[in-house]
Write a protein that holds these residues in place. Sequence first.
Motif, PDB file in Angstrom:
ATOM      1  N   PRO A   1      65.713  42.886  65.244  1.00  9.76           N
ATOM      2  CA  PRO A   1      65.543  44.280  65.571  1.00  9.76           C
ATOM      3  C   PRO A   1      64.573  45.065  64.379  1.00  9.76           C
ATOM      4  N   ASN A   2      65.094  44.728  63.286  1.00  6.76           N
ATOM      5  CA  ASN A   2      64.170  45.256  62.096  1.00  6.76           C
ATOM      6  C   ASN A   2      64.097  46.721  62.240  1.00  6.76           C
ATOM      7  N   ASP A   3      65.376  47.424  62.505  1.00  8.38           N
ATOM      8  CA  ASP A   3      65.500  48.723  62.388  1.00  8.38           C
ATOM      9  C   ASP A   3      66.610  48.883  61.288  1.00  8.38           C
ATOM     10  N   ALA A   4      67.117  50.250  61.122  1.00  9.91           N
ATOM     11  CA  ALA A   4      68.022  50.121  59.876  1.00  9.91           C
ATOM     12  C   ALA A   4      68.973  51.442  60.184  1.00  9.91           C
ATOM     13  N   ILE A   5      70.197  51.766  59.842  1.00  8.88           N
ATOM     14  CA  ILE A   5      70.951  52.853  59.929  1.00  8.88           C
ATOM     15  C   ILE A   5      71.934  53.136  58.873  1.00  8.88           C
ATOM     16  N   ILE A   6      71.837  54.410  58.789  1.00  6.42           N
ATOM     17  CA  ILE A   6      72.825  54.826  57.500  1.00  6.42           C
ATOM     18  C   ILE A   6      73.812  55.648  58.070  1.00  6.42           C
TER      19      ILE A   6
ATOM     20  N   PRO B   1      63.920  53.570  62.986  1.00  2.65           N
ATOM     21  CA  PRO B   1      63.711  52.618  63.938  1.00  2.65           C
ATOM     22  C   PRO B   1      62.937  51.410  63.647  1.00  2.65           C
ATOM     23  N   ALA B   2      62.366  50.408  64.278  1.00  2.00           N
ATOM     24  CA  ALA B   2      62.126  49.077  64.076  1.00  2.00           C
ATOM     25  C   ALA B   2      60.693  49.375  63.236  1.00  2.00           C
ATOM     26  N   ARG B   3      60.645  48.455  62.281  1.00  2.00           N
ATOM     27  CA  ARG B   3      59.816  48.068  61.158  1.00  2.00           C
ATOM     28  C   ARG B   3      60.128  49.271  60.107  1.00  2.00           C
ATOM     29  N   MET B   4      61.582  49.127  59.822  1.00  2.00           N
ATOM     30  CA  MET B   4      62.088  49.932  58.810  1.00  2.00           C
ATOM     31  C   MET B   4      61.428  50.148  57.439  1.00  2.00           C
ATOM     32  N   TRP B   5      60.614  49.174  57.292  1.00  2.74           N
ATOM     33  CA  TRP B   5      59.851  48.869  55.913  1.00  2.74           C
ATOM     34  C   TRP B   5      58.746  49.694  55.806  1.00  2.74           C
ATOM     35  N   CYS B   6      58.109  50.198  56.908  1.00  4.67           N
ATOM     36  CA  CYS B   6      56.953  51.209  57.027  1.00  4.67           C
ATOM     37  C   CYS B   6      57.278  52.329  57.854  1.00  4.67           C
ATOM     38  N   PRO B   7      58.252  52.944  57.680  1.00  8.49           N
ATOM     39  CA  PRO B   7      58.886  53.878  58.862  1.00  8.49           C
ATOM     40  C   PRO B   7      57.918  55.085  59.091  1.00  8.49           C
TER      41      PRO B   7
ATOM     42  N   PHE C   1      48.105  44.117  58.702  1.00  9.49           N
ATOM     43  CA  PHE C   1      49.658  44.337  58.757  1.00  9.49           C
ATOM     44  C   PHE C   1      49.919  45.630  59.094  1.00  9.49           C
ATOM     45  N   HIS C   2      50.929  45.706  59.884  1.00  7.24           N
ATOM     46  CA  HIS C   2      51.335  46.980  60.661  1.00  7.24           C
ATOM     47  C   HIS C   2      51.603  48.067  59.600  1.00  7.24           C
ATOM     48  N   ASN C   3      51.017  49.321  60.191  1.00  9.09           N
ATOM     49  CA  ASN C   3      51.134  50.662  59.394  1.00  9.09           C
ATOM     50  C   ASN C   3      50.744  50.450  57.824  1.00  9.09           C
ATOM     51  N   SER C   4      49.692  49.719  57.777  1.00  5.04           N
ATOM     52  CA  SER C   4      49.239  49.377  56.150  1.00  5.04           C
ATOM     53  C   SER C   4      48.431  50.791  55.632  1.00  5.04           C
ATOM     54  N   THR C   5      48.132  51.708  56.386  1.00  2.00           N
ATOM     55  CA  THR C   5      47.633  52.973  55.724  1.00  2.00           C
ATOM     56  C   THR C   5      48.727  53.468  54.938  1.00  2.00           C
ATOM     57  N   GLY C   6      50.003  53.112  55.159  1.00  2.00           N
ATOM     58  CA  GLY C   6      51.161  53.779  54.627  1.00  2.00           C
ATOM     59  C   GLY C   6      51.019  53.515  52.982  1.00  2.00           C
ATOM     60  N   MET C   7      50.354  52.297  52.376  1.00  2.00           N
ATOM     61  CA  MET C   7      50.052  51.968  51.174  1.00  2.00           C
ATOM     62  C   MET C   7      49.320  53.165  50.391  1.00  2.00           C
ATOM     63  N   ARG C   8      48.841  54.196  51.210  1.00  2.00           N
ATOM     64  CA  ARG C   8      48.324  55.204  50.426  1.00  2.00           C
ATOM     65  C   ARG C   8      49.332  55.957  49.531  1.00  2.00           C
ATOM     66  N   TYR C   9      50.489  56.067  49.944  1.00  2.00           N
ATOM     67  CA  TYR C   9      51.660  56.736  49.353  1.00  2.00           C
ATOM     68  C   TYR C   9      52.049  56.177  48.049  1.00  2.00           C
TER      69      TYR C   9
END
Length: 300
Positions: A201-206, A216-222, A245-253
Amino acid sequence: MTTRWGICSAGKISHDFAVALKTLPAEDHQVVAVAARKLEDAQEFARKHSISRGYGSYEELARDPDIDVVYVGNIHPYHLKACLLFMNAKKNVLCEKPLAMNTKEVKEILDSAKRNQVFLMEAVWTRFFPASVEVRKLLAEGEIGEVKMLVCMVYNGERPESIQATGVCLETGVDETVVVTLKFSEKRMAVFTYSSSIQLPNDAIIVGTKGTIQIPARMWCPTSLIVNGKETQYPLPEPCLPLNFHNSTGMRYEAEEVRQCLLKGLKESPVMSHSDSLLLVELEDEIRRQMGVVYSQDCQ
């Protein structure tokens, strides 16, 4: 002052990193040069990303006097050699995860960073996404009460009291599917599963005493959070070129984190510190030990 980047390796992740940098102000971030093992690969990468210099060796990149920081994007069995090359040349380094193959190699990299007095950060990009920043804020404010259970995540910077790993290894020695349970102080737990053969599923819950935070899914690039049933979106900027790769513009952060640390004269990030990198690899090594997974680098 512009942060001048050099890129080590002209592969897929380096492409995405270069695209991510283009989503940041040009006056803040500029790619000065790229290096690959083959000159033609570096030149093609430079052409695609409008970079002025392409080198056919990493040594040439290390000698370039106009670079403030090098993004190391080659595959991780070669991170040690690349990091040492650039840090010995007094270059700051953002190294793609995992930082190295085992604890011994990570310690060697960290020692080199300290010895050369340069900035070093492992590119654990998840920590810098706005959604991840919000999670830390919500937990600090007690939004879900006392945290009791994490699924697919671990407590930030805290060493577990115990680790239990169980799963299936292939005849090749590869850990195919593994479930890991970590027990922390104050009766807290964390659980995660990884697999190379099935789609998870690749999601996470706390889970806390007063509610939950779902990633939600792909929790490594939320890009969204569900806090006690209420969802909030954290959209990413659109890329100027297709991504690998998915959501790679998130490497900007993570890139902006490096810039801010350099402007402050820091040698490591308070968000992804050297001690965090060491803890991660020690956890990884213990999981491998329990699973019977051995790398050739473990015997060197």
